[in-house]
Motif scaffolding. Structure first.
Motif, PDB file in Angstrom:
ATOM      1  N   SER B 102      45.341  37.110  34.953  1.00 31.56           N
ATOM      2  CA  SER B 102      44.768  38.153  35.801  1.00 31.56           C
ATOM      3  C   SER B 102      44.188  37.566  37.078  1.00 31.56           C
ATOM      4  CB  SER B 102      43.648  38.885  35.058  1.00 31.56           C
ATOM      5  OG  SER B 102      44.156  39.484  33.907  1.00 31.56           O
ATOM      6  N   GLY B 104      45.035  34.861  38.671  1.00 33.91           N
ATOM      7  CA  GLY B 104      46.115  34.479  39.576  1.00 33.91           C
ATOM      8  C   GLY B 104      46.780  35.692  40.209  1.00 33.91           C
ATOM      9  N   LEU B 105      47.004  36.710  39.384  1.00 34.63           N
ATOM     10  CA  LEU B 105      47.670  37.920  39.864  1.00 34.63           C
ATOM     11  C   LEU B 105      46.903  38.524  41.037  1.00 34.63           C
ATOM     12  CD1 LEU B 105      50.072  39.739  39.096  1.00 34.63           C
ATOM     13  CD2 LEU B 105      48.507  41.081  37.718  1.00 34.63           C
ATOM     14  N   PHE B 106      45.596  38.413  40.989  1.00 34.28           N
ATOM     15  CA  PHE B 106      44.778  38.975  42.065  1.00 34.28           C
ATOM     16  C   PHE B 106      44.565  37.973  43.196  1.00 34.28           C
ATOM     17  CE2 PHE B 106      43.393  43.269  41.081  1.00 34.28           C
ATOM     18  CZ  PHE B 106      43.964  43.420  39.833  1.00 34.28           C
TER      19      PHE B 106
END
Lengths: 253, 307
Positions: B102, B104-106
């Motif tokens: 999460s 990294g995704l953001f």
């Protein structure tokens, strides 16, 4: 550009693959080995050469393509379908990632897996048949381009599918017949003239022909045409994906 | 700038033709806890979905810290953490992997120390190597919270954060939400539990049928709409409200054993003194009395019913 985002999706997808390594790697290798045993060794020994290449060696590019297409599609479609199914896609939709980054993560991972698998099949084939690769770089280029293109197609299928059966239907009903009839096991000019014409509307013919050319310098259609067809198909898939995210089709109401 | 989120004329009609939001205006202030109350299907989740980027708005605009959520989604989504209503997790992932995913995704680089802190705060550190499917429901909810907090958001959306959560965990959640607010995080929560809004929120918005019925400071709302009731338990049951007491609008309940007087707690003259004197004059004796304030729940039910 959200590099961390792309990397996260990519890693996540690769990790999923490694968790199911046996299923992901061993089963395609076994099935390919079976093809070689049956068509290469058993039947192939009784067949003559095709375009100056022994039958066992002739079918290698076709078999690799067969696995490449079905693995690309199933990996990519499952990769995006599963978050949709479990609901975890909310996180991707609410994350600061662009369409391109989401696709790069999912399709990049699916294509990577397929390419690795294709190379693994080539290595496996080496145990059964002695072959040479005339244009290794072109071979790799065909492998990578095809893997990306069909992972894009898989991504589209994964978004379109709203049940597991739909996920299976396109690979089963369309891709497998197209590859089988696309010259995996024969050269197009072995067909009656009418069927040779009909075969030319099958996109798999161009993929397999181009890929085979990179091995043995022989092809059913010109290499440029093969590359052009792959490029065309890739653009088509990219266009559809762009439209999907633009309209939110089935993912963002 | 006081407003952090600014919603103007927001409407959403789904393909099915269902109109979930009808021209809604709302401002969320920086650093507050805002509770969005409303019955099922009122449009709470749609509203959150549009702000977070999960649902496309049909018309209207939403800006977060001055950035449009559609045109400038990278700027807005980076600031927002979302804990959705449903428990959606990747069952086969470990807690550690999913929270780092999460982050990294953001768009945030890896920061093990920070993720460790988030997990410790949520009492998940011991479970970091567990697969999510092996966790209890309450733990899963904490994992979702950890995912939402993994990228250090300025704004946290909690969609029904304590639905199906036991009392202890609910208290923990509340505690944590307050701590986050103290650290400057703006929190928007939706809830069915009026108690929760009453306990937590600085401001309350009530939404019904896609429209905001009202938005008010909690204290102001409670006092503005709050009525008090005085209940007198009588020594002897009465058949009718005694004559001469009509002006008090008394209600006789409990088979004539109780007299209920409803008054406005804000008024200088509540009339209680007069009432008690009048009762004494008439020789109506009572054995007990208590007064109660109407809860947010009463207010809420009255408002939603009134529509």
């Amino acid at each position: 550009m959200n590099i961390y985002g792309v990397r996260s999706i990519y890693r996540f997808e690769m990790a999923r693959w490694f968790r199911t390594l046996t299923q992901s790697i061993v089963s395609p290798i076994i099935s390919t080995s079976l093809y070689f045993v049956v068509f290469g060794a058993a039947i192939g020994a009784r067949m003559g050469e095709v375009n100056g290449v022994s039958y066992g060696a002739f079918i290698i590019p076709g078999l690799v393509m067969l696995s490449l297409l079905s693995e690309s599609i199933s990996n990519a479609s499952f990769g995006i379908y599963f978050p949709k199914f479990t609901g975890t896609i909310y996180e991707i939709l609410s994350a600061p990632v662009s369409t391109f980054e989401v696709v790069a993560g999912f399709v990049g991972a699916a294509a990577t897996k397929s390419v690795l698998l294709g190379l693994l099949i080539l290595l496996t084939a080496r145990l059964f048949v002695n072959y040479h690769i005339a244009h290794p770089l072109w071979m790799l280029a065909f492998l990578v381009l095809t893997a990306i293109t069909f992972s894009l197609l898989g991504f589209i299928i994964g978004i379109w599918a709203d049940g597991f059966e739909k996920l299976q239907i396109v690979p089963l009903m369309i891709i497998t017949p197209l590859t089988f009839l696309g010259g995996s096991f024969y050269s197009i000019d072995m067909l009656p003239p009418v069927w040779q014409k009909i075969a030319l509307i099958n996109p798999a013919v161009y993929l397999i022909s181009g890929f085979r050319w990179s091995f043995y310098d022989v092809s059913d259609v010109a290499v440029g045409v093969s590359l052009g067809m792959i490029a065309l198909f890739m653009l088509l898939c990219l266009g559809i994906i762009y439209w999907i995210f633009k309209t939110g089709y089935k993912i963002r109401p | 700038m006081k407003q952090l989120i600014s919603i103007r004329g927001l409407s959403k009609t789904y393909d099915s033709g269902f109109q979930a939001l009808k021209h809604l205006d709302l401002d969320i202030h920086r650093g507050e806890i805002f509770a969005l109350l409303g019955p099922n299907g009122a449009g709470k989740t749609t509203l959150i979905g549009i702000i977070c980027g999960i649902v496309n708005p049909s018309s209207g605009t939403v800006t977060v810290d001055g950035h449009d959520v559609v045109l400038d989604y990278r700027a807005t989504r980076t600031k927002i953490g979302l804990v959705p209503q449903e428990l959606c997790t990747d069952s086969f992932e470990t807690v550690w992997a999913t929270v780092n995913f999460s982050r990294g995704l953001f768009g945030k680089p890896r920061d093990h120390a920070f993720v460790e802190k988030v997990l410790r705060d949520l009492s998940l550190w011991d479970k970091r190597h567990s697969k999510i499917l092996a966790l209890s429901g309450g733990m899963k909810r904490r994992v979702m919270m950890a995912k939402a907090l993994s990228h250090q958001p300025d704004i946290l959306f909690l969609d029904e954060p304590t639905a199906g959560v036991d009392v202890e965990l609910r208290r923990d959640m509340w505690e944590m939400v307050r701590e986050l607010r103290d650290r400057g995080v703006t929190i928007i929560l939706t809830t069915h539990y009026i108690e929760e809004a009453q306990e937590m929120a600085d401001r309350i918005g009530i939404i019904s049928n896609g429209e905001l019925i009202l938005v008010e400071e909690k204290a102001a709302l409670m006092s503005k709409l709050g009525k008090k009731q005085l209940t007198l338990q009588l020594q002897k049951p009465l058949n009718n409200v005694p004559e001469g007491l009509e002006s008090f609008a008394l209600e006789l309940t409990d088979n004539g054993c109780s007299l209920v007087y409803t008054f406005d707690a804000q008024n200088e003259q509540t009339g209680i003194g007069t009432l008690l004197r009048t009762l004494a004059e008439r020789g109506i004796d009572f054995k007990n009395l208590h007064s109660s304030e109407s809860s947010l729940e009463d207010i809420f039910v009255n408002l939603v019913r009134g529509r």
